[in-house]
Design a protein around this motif. Structure first.
Motif, PDB file in Angstrom:
ATOM      1  N   GLU A 165      16.599  -3.103  -6.356  1.00  0.00           N
ATOM      2  CA  GLU A 165      16.683  -1.911  -5.521  1.00  0.00           C
ATOM      3  C   GLU A 165      16.682  -0.645  -6.370  1.00  0.00           C
ATOM      4  OE1 GLU A 165      18.552  -4.614  -5.251  1.00  0.00           O
ATOM      5  OE2 GLU A 165      17.727  -5.395  -3.371  1.00  0.00           O
ATOM      6  N   ASP A 166      17.470  -0.664  -7.442  1.00  0.00           N
ATOM      7  CA  ASP A 166      17.527   0.506  -8.318  1.00  0.00           C
ATOM      8  C   ASP A 166      16.181   0.777  -8.968  1.00  0.00           C
ATOM      9  OD1 ASP A 166      20.150   1.075  -7.777  1.00  0.00           O
ATOM     10  OD2 ASP A 166      20.955   0.131  -9.585  1.00  0.00           O
ATOM     11  N   LEU A 167      15.550  -0.279  -9.465  1.00  0.00           N
ATOM     12  CA  LEU A 167      14.288  -0.093 -10.183  1.00  0.00           C
ATOM     13  C   LEU A 167      13.164   0.368  -9.263  1.00  0.00           C
ATOM     14  CD1 LEU A 167      14.516  -3.146 -12.567  1.00  0.00           C
ATOM     15  CD2 LEU A 167      14.373  -0.759 -13.267  1.00  0.00           C
ATOM     16  N   GLY A 168      13.048  -0.249  -8.107  1.00  0.00           N
ATOM     17  CA  GLY A 168      12.006   0.171  -7.180  1.00  0.00           C
ATOM     18  C   GLY A 168      12.209   1.588  -6.695  1.00  0.00           C
ATOM     19  N   ARG A 169      13.435   1.895  -6.317  1.00  0.00           N
ATOM     20  CA  ARG A 169      13.742   3.221  -5.776  1.00  0.00           C
ATOM     21  C   ARG A 169      13.548   4.318  -6.820  1.00  0.00           C
ATOM     22  NH1 ARG A 169      18.108   5.813  -6.712  1.00  0.00           N
ATOM     23  NH2 ARG A 169      19.234   3.930  -7.332  1.00  0.00           N
ATOM     24  N   ASP A 202       7.765  -4.385  -3.650  1.00  0.00           N
ATOM     25  CA  ASP A 202       8.245  -4.473  -2.268  1.00  0.00           C
ATOM     26  C   ASP A 202       9.296  -3.395  -1.997  1.00  0.00           C
ATOM     27  OD1 ASP A 202       6.594  -6.586  -1.673  1.00  0.00           O
ATOM     28  OD2 ASP A 202       8.132  -8.131  -1.962  1.00  0.00           O
ATOM     29  N   VAL A 203      10.186  -3.185  -2.970  1.00  0.00           N
ATOM     30  CA  VAL A 203      11.202  -2.136  -2.812  1.00  0.00           C
ATOM     31  C   VAL A 203      10.546  -0.763  -2.779  1.00  0.00           C
ATOM     32  CG1 VAL A 203      13.217  -1.030  -3.863  1.00  0.00           C
ATOM     33  CG2 VAL A 203      13.007  -3.530  -3.894  1.00  0.00           C
ATOM     34  N   MET A 204       9.553  -0.548  -3.627  1.00  0.00           N
ATOM     35  CA  MET A 204       8.840   0.735  -3.637  1.00  0.00           C
ATOM     36  C   MET A 204       8.214   1.028  -2.276  1.00  0.00           C
ATOM     37  SD  MET A 204       6.826   0.678  -7.281  1.00  0.00           S
ATOM     38  CE  MET A 204       7.626   0.073  -8.765  1.00  0.00           C
ATOM     39  N   LYS A 205       7.596   0.007  -1.695  1.00  0.00           N
ATOM     40  CA  LYS A 205       6.953   0.198  -0.395  1.00  0.00           C
ATOM     41  C   LYS A 205       7.972   0.575   0.681  1.00  0.00           C
ATOM     42  CE  LYS A 205       2.998  -2.859  -1.262  1.00  0.00           C
ATOM     43  NZ  LYS A 205       2.354  -4.150  -0.913  1.00  0.00           N
ATOM     44  N   GLU A 206       9.135  -0.054   0.625  1.00  0.00           N
ATOM     45  CA  GLU A 206      10.194   0.292   1.577  1.00  0.00           C
ATOM     46  C   GLU A 206      10.701   1.700   1.327  1.00  0.00           C
ATOM     47  OE1 GLU A 206      11.287  -1.400   4.291  1.00  0.00           O
ATOM     48  OE2 GLU A 206       9.529  -2.637   3.811  1.00  0.00           O
ATOM     49  N   GLU A 207      10.834   2.068   0.070  1.00  0.00           N
ATOM     50  CA  GLU A 207      11.294   3.416  -0.279  1.00  0.00           C
ATOM     51  C   GLU A 207      10.308   4.470   0.226  1.00  0.00           C
ATOM     52  OE1 GLU A 207      13.741   6.371  -1.933  1.00  0.00           O
ATOM     53  OE2 GLU A 207      14.137   4.233  -1.629  1.00  0.00           O
ATOM     54  N   LEU A 208       9.022   4.166   0.150  1.00  0.00           N
ATOM     55  CA  LEU A 208       7.998   5.122   0.577  1.00  0.00           C
ATOM     56  C   LEU A 208       7.974   5.323   2.086  1.00  0.00           C
ATOM     57  CD1 LEU A 208       5.105   4.067  -1.824  1.00  0.00           C
ATOM     58  CD2 LEU A 208       6.261   6.292  -1.788  1.00  0.00           C
ATOM     59  N   LYS A 209       8.630   4.416   2.823  1.00  0.00           N
ATOM     60  CA  LYS A 209       8.700   4.561   4.278  1.00  0.00           C
ATOM     61  C   LYS A 209       9.760   5.571   4.711  1.00  0.00           C
ATOM     62  CE  LYS A 209       7.238  -0.208   5.247  1.00  0.00           C
ATOM     63  NZ  LYS A 209       7.683  -1.516   5.824  1.00  0.00           N
ATOM     64  N   LYS A 210      10.603   5.974   3.786  1.00  0.00           N
ATOM     65  CA  LYS A 210      11.682   6.898   4.131  1.00  0.00           C
ATOM     66  C   LYS A 210      11.126   8.291   4.441  1.00  0.00           C
ATOM     67  CE  LYS A 210      15.229   4.502   1.443  1.00  0.00           C
ATOM     68  NZ  LYS A 210      16.226   4.606   0.346  1.00  0.00           N
ATOM     69  N   LYS A 217       1.233   8.801   0.066  1.00  0.00           N
ATOM     70  CA  LYS A 217       0.471   7.647   0.558  1.00  0.00           C
ATOM     71  C   LYS A 217       0.124   6.713  -0.602  1.00  0.00           C
ATOM     72  CE  LYS A 217      -3.780   6.312   2.986  1.00  0.00           C
ATOM     73  NZ  LYS A 217      -5.045   6.803   3.586  1.00  0.00           N
ATOM     74  N   LEU A 218       0.568   5.458  -0.490  1.00  0.00           N
ATOM     75  CA  LEU A 218       0.194   4.441  -1.471  1.00  0.00           C
ATOM     76  C   LEU A 218      -1.183   3.906  -1.090  1.00  0.00           C
ATOM     77  CD1 LEU A 218       0.805   2.534  -3.853  1.00  0.00           C
ATOM     78  CD2 LEU A 218       1.940   1.006  -2.208  1.00  0.00           C
ATOM     79  N   VAL A 219      -2.174   4.145  -1.945  1.00  0.00           N
ATOM     80  CA  VAL A 219      -3.546   3.774  -1.597  1.00  0.00           C
ATOM     81  C   VAL A 219      -3.965   2.415  -2.165  1.00  0.00           C
ATOM     82  CG1 VAL A 219      -4.337   6.138  -1.261  1.00  0.00           C
ATOM     83  CG2 VAL A 219      -4.462   5.114  -3.550  1.00  0.00           C
ATOM     84  N   LYS A 220      -3.321   1.983  -3.264  1.00  0.00           N
ATOM     85  CA  LYS A 220      -3.740   0.708  -3.845  1.00  0.00           C
ATOM     86  C   LYS A 220      -2.713   0.192  -4.845  1.00  0.00           C
ATOM     87  CE  LYS A 220      -7.736  -1.645  -5.898  1.00  0.00           C
ATOM     88  NZ  LYS A 220      -9.153  -1.515  -6.302  1.00  0.00           N
ATOM     89  N   VAL A 221      -2.597  -1.140  -4.909  1.00  0.00           N
ATOM     90  CA  VAL A 221      -1.870  -1.810  -5.986  1.00  0.00           C
ATOM     91  C   VAL A 221      -2.915  -2.538  -6.826  1.00  0.00           C
ATOM     92  CG1 VAL A 221      -0.132  -3.515  -6.621  1.00  0.00           C
ATOM     93  CG2 VAL A 221       0.195  -2.105  -4.573  1.00  0.00           C
ATOM     94  N   ALA A 222      -3.042  -2.148  -8.084  1.00  0.00           N
ATOM     95  CA  ALA A 222      -4.004  -2.759  -9.002  1.00  0.00           C
ATOM     96  C   ALA A 222      -3.250  -3.655  -9.992  1.00  0.00           C
ATOM     97  CB  ALA A 222      -4.784  -1.688  -9.747  1.00  0.00           C
ATOM     98  N   TYR A 223      -3.972  -4.604 -10.581  1.00  0.00           N
ATOM     99  CA  TYR A 223      -3.329  -5.570 -11.471  1.00  0.00           C
ATOM    100  C   TYR A 223      -4.046  -5.626 -12.814  1.00  0.00           C
ATOM    101  CZ  TYR A 223      -1.149  -6.955  -7.124  1.00  0.00           C
ATOM    102  OH  TYR A 223      -0.443  -6.929  -5.946  1.00  0.00           O
ATOM    103  N   GLY A 224      -3.285  -5.368 -13.861  1.00  0.00           N
ATOM    104  CA  GLY A 224      -3.848  -5.394 -15.215  1.00  0.00           C
ATOM    105  C   GLY A 224      -3.493  -6.634 -15.997  1.00  0.00           C
TER     106      GLY A 224
END
Length: 361
Positions: A165-169, A202-210, A217-224
């Motif tokens: 929770e701390d890290l995502g937020r 997942d926590v970031m996405k919930e935080e962005l709903k606040k 707006k989160l437009v994409k999750v990319a993977y390196g």
């Protein structure tokens, strides 16, 4: 090669057990975790004794997600020092790729056959290691995960860098402040299967709903895939696909460094904000040249040290991994195991131009 631990807790594995390991099947011979616990009164039987004497001469193997990754090198050195202080032996094995789950399974099986006392594993995939780790525990090996967890029934304790929770937020908060609370953002992660990355995202996405972040707006999750070249290319691709992108969060030390490298040599330097999880040594130059304002991370050496001390506490019978148990963790103080067998060395540190030179890792 790893030395063989002697004593009643470990019996030489029969050929049938070795075959079972190769097949990922259930053990059919050798000393089981429960048998060993009944013989020794150890933590595996659910009889934790926080006053039990700390065992010496143990062999604890570290299996990071990726060897030669500076982050894991620092973390594992912390584990090595802690084990040396405790009078036990440190080993490290692992793959050079951050996505070689089959390789990790093979290493777990080998460590079990070599009869190490305990292993600290940073899992590339939450479920891929489960059969092998359960086999290890049945054969008396204490299993700790660190940095990235497995399913909770496949280990005894997970040493988390900080709470999810701390890290995502906080990563969302850092970027939101830098982009003025509005605009398009992207996330540059490691592998799609990385347990810790997905939990934080997942926590970031919930935080962005606040409501406070309604204009982001989160437009994409990319993977390196924790590969520097691929992460660099993914950063380039994000900016080509989303020319109005205002910021990137990269919750991986390889990813954030590669993204900073691309941004620092492009027209986006200082315009597209970048934050996430990085080491001061990797990010110092990019902070000083204006590419990155702030990023964060826990101290990886403390994470490794806590993983090592947790493994020794399990082997010593001081803890079993149950919620509420406590043990002494040296300079880290007294640690309390939380829900689902999770503990953490503390909150992440935010780094910027004012303090980045104070750290060396």
């Amino acid at each position: 090669m790893f030395g063989t631990t002697t004593g009643s807790r470990r019996l030489t594995l029969a050929l049938a057990t070795v075959t079972a390991l190769a097949l990922g099947a259930t053990a059919c011979g050798g000393t089981t975790k429960d048998d060993a616990a009944e013989e020794s009164g150890s933590a595996a039987a659910g009889k934790a004794d926080p006053q039990a004497e700390t065992k010496k001469g143990l062999t604890v193997a570290f299996l990071p997600k990726q060897v030669n990754n500076p982050y894991f090198t620092t973390a594992d050195k912390g584990g090595e020092k802690a084990l040396r202080d405790l009078g036990s032996e440190y080993k490290e094995v692992g793959t050079s790729s951050g996505t070689d789950t089959a390789g990790q399974v093979s290493y777990v099986n080998t460590l079990t056959q070599q009869q190490v006392d305990a292993m600290a594993v940073s899992a590339q995939d939450p479920g891929a290691l489960c059969t092998a780790l359960k086999q290890a525990m049945r054969n008396g090996v204490s299993v700790v995960t660190y940095d990235s967890d497995t399913n909770k029934d496949c280990r005894q304790v997970f040493v988390s860098p900080a709470s999810a929770e701390d890290l995502g937020r906080t990563q969302v908060e850092l970027l939101a402040e830098q982009i003025g609370g509005k605009g398009e953002i992207a996330i540059l992660s490691a592998a799609q299967t990385a347990t810790n990355q997905n939990t934080w995202i997942d926590v970031m996405k919930e935080e962005l709903k606040k409501p406070a972040h309604k204009d982001i707006k989160l437009v994409k999750v990319a993977y390196g895939d924790d590969d520097a070249q691929k992460s660099f290319q993914q950063t380039q691709g994000l900016l080509q696909e989303y020319p109005d992108l205002k910021g990137i969060i990269s919750p991986t030390t390889v990813g954030i460094k590669a993204a900073a490298q691309y941004l620092s040599g492009s027209k986006y330097k200082g315009k597209v904000k970048l934050t996430g999880l990085g080491t001061p040594n990797d990010m110092r130059a990019y902070v000083k040249n204006g590419t990155v304002e702030q990023f964060e991370l826990w101290e990886p050496a403390k994470l490794g040290a806590l993983a090592a001390r947790t493994a020794v506490a399990l082997e010593s019978g001081q803890i079993t991994g149950k919620e509420g148990e406590t043990f002494a963790a040296g300079d880290l103080g007294t640690m309390t195991i939380g829900a689902d067998g999770v503990i953490s060395p503390g909150e992440p540190t935010v780094f910027d131009e004012a303090n980045v030179d104070e750290y060396d890792f």
